[in-house]
Design an enzyme around this catalytic site. Sequence first.
Site, mmCIF file in Angstrom:
data_model
loop_
_atom_site.group_PDB
_atom_site.id
_atom_site.type_symbol
_atom_site.label_atom_id
_atom_site.label_comp_id
_atom_site.label_asym_id
_atom_site.label_seq_id
_atom_site.Cartn_x
_atom_site.Cartn_y
_atom_site.Cartn_z
ATOM 1 C CB SER A 12 -0.894 0.010 1.245
ATOM 2 O OG SER A 12 -1.408 1.326 1.427
ATOM 3 C CG HIS A 37 -3.856 -1.737 -1.684
ATOM 4 N ND1 HIS A 37 -4.968 -2.484 -2.035
ATOM 5 C CD2 HIS A 37 -4.246 -0.991 -0.628
ATOM 6 C CE1 HIS A 37 -5.973 -2.205 -1.211
ATOM 7 N NE2 HIS A 37 -5.567 -1.289 -0.353
ATOM 8 C CG ASP A 39 -5.084 2.150 0.970
ATOM 9 O OD1 ASP A 39 -6.044 1.369 0.810
ATOM 10 O OD2 ASP A 39 -3.982 1.784 1.414
ATOM 11 C CG MET A 41 -8.359 6.793 2.720
ATOM 12 S SD MET A 41 -7.524 6.741 4.312
ATOM 13 C CE MET A 41 -6.670 5.173 4.169
ATOM 14 C CG HIS A 70 -9.247 -0.070 -0.430
ATOM 15 N ND1 HIS A 70 -8.641 -0.314 0.796
ATOM 16 C CD2 HIS A 70 -10.581 -0.166 -0.204
ATOM 17 C CE1 HIS A 70 -9.577 -0.549 1.696
ATOM 18 N NE2 HIS A 70 -10.760 -0.455 1.126
ATOM 19 C CG MET A 72 -11.306 2.877 2.186
ATOM 20 S SD MET A 72 -9.737 2.792 3.077
ATOM 21 C CE MET A 72 -8.612 2.985 1.715
ATOM 22 C CG MET A 141 -11.632 -3.315 5.102
ATOM 23 S SD MET A 141 -10.175 -2.768 4.196
ATOM 24 C CE MET A 141 -9.280 -1.835 5.422
ATOM 25 N N GLY A 146 -8.933 3.580 7.197
ATOM 26 C CA GLY A 146 -8.638 4.994 7.430
ATOM 27 C C GLY A 146 -7.164 5.282 7.638
ATOM 28 C CG ASP A 177 -6.258 -3.097 3.062
ATOM 29 O OD1 ASP A 177 -5.152 -2.852 3.584
ATOM 30 O OD2 ASP A 177 -6.878 -2.278 2.368
HETATM 31 C C1 DX5 Z 1 -6.356 1.122 5.642
HETATM 32 C C2 DX5 Z 1 -5.842 0.836 4.247
HETATM 33 C C3 DX5 Z 1 -4.732 -0.142 4.199
HETATM 34 C C4 DX5 Z 1 -3.515 0.261 4.979
HETATM 35 C C5 DX5 Z 1 -2.688 -0.928 5.293
HETATM 36 O O1 DX5 Z 1 -7.491 1.895 5.555
HETATM 37 O O2 DX5 Z 1 -6.882 0.344 3.449
HETATM 38 O O3 DX5 Z 1 -4.390 -0.471 2.872
HETATM 39 O O4 DX5 Z 1 -2.760 1.222 4.335
HETATM 40 O O5 DX5 Z 1 -1.633 -0.493 6.086
HETATM 41 P P1 DX5 Z 1 -0.902 -1.451 7.135
HETATM 42 O O6 DX5 Z 1 -0.360 -2.585 6.347
HETATM 43 O O7 DX5 Z 1 0.144 -0.543 7.684
HETATM 44 O O8 DX5 Z 1 -1.930 -1.870 8.132
HETATM 45 ZN ZN ZN Z 2 -6.447 -0.516 1.421
#
Ligand code: DX5
Ligand code: ZN
Length: 230
Positions: A12, A37, A39, A41, A70, A72, A141, A146, A177
């Site tokens: 990520s 990946h 993310d 948000m 991903h 969110m 998840m 977040g 994830d």
């Molecule tokens: C959380 C994200 C993840 C996160 C994973 O909301 O969707 O992808 O970045 O990070 P780690 O591996 O540090 O938990």
């Molecule tokens: Zn993610």
Amino acid sequence: MGFDRAIKIAPSILSADFANFGAEIQAVEAQGADWIHVDVMDGHFVPNLTFGPPLCKAIRRHIKTVMDVHLMISPVDPYIEAFADAGADILTAHLEAGPHIHRTLQAIRGAGCKAGLALNPGTGLSDVEHLLDMVDLICVMTVNPGFGGQKFIHSQIEKVRRLRAMIGDRPIHIEIDGGIDPTTAPLMAAAGADVLVAGSAVFKGGSVDQPAPYGDNIRAIRAAAQAAQA
Ligand code: DX5
Ligand code: ZN
């Protein structure tokens, strides 16, 4: 993008240097990352803000593997076209992001992307049953979405086991994830997961100038998961 259940490690970029995404992506891919990946948000569906389609478009040319986006965000539907145009291979939306997830998944495939469905830790599997023919990936998840660097939630192991049985022979990836490292990865691989997202556990100890730790980290997660894969 053919389908197989071999373990895939998806770093990520939330844990990468935000001022250096292109070089960070090239470094983790050179060190063995299978997917990248991303993310997204919105500060509304989750309590954090990251980036949108223009950033995805800008990093796309640095990604040789798979761009796994991903989302969110809520609502999702008004932005699907823009993320597809930005070059996403997989677009994953949350079951909890709105009342019309069926329509959202249709729209994602309609835009030419693989469709992913993400489930928060508190979400059960009963609603997933009617969506199985519409998805290419289900993201379980293992933290509340977040933030990177949170603690793995163990109750999700049993959820993945049940999901794996529910999926049967369908060509659907199970992605995990949150909180994945060489200790938690095998628990999920044994339960039936094949795509492991990891942010902090991949990027820790390295940098674009010193990328070798990225490779060590990826190999450690992969080896632990492969040894446990059912
Ligand atoms: C959380 C994200 C993840 C996160 C994973 O909301 O969707 O992808 O970045 O990070 P780690 O591996 O540090 O938990
Ligand atoms: Zn993610």
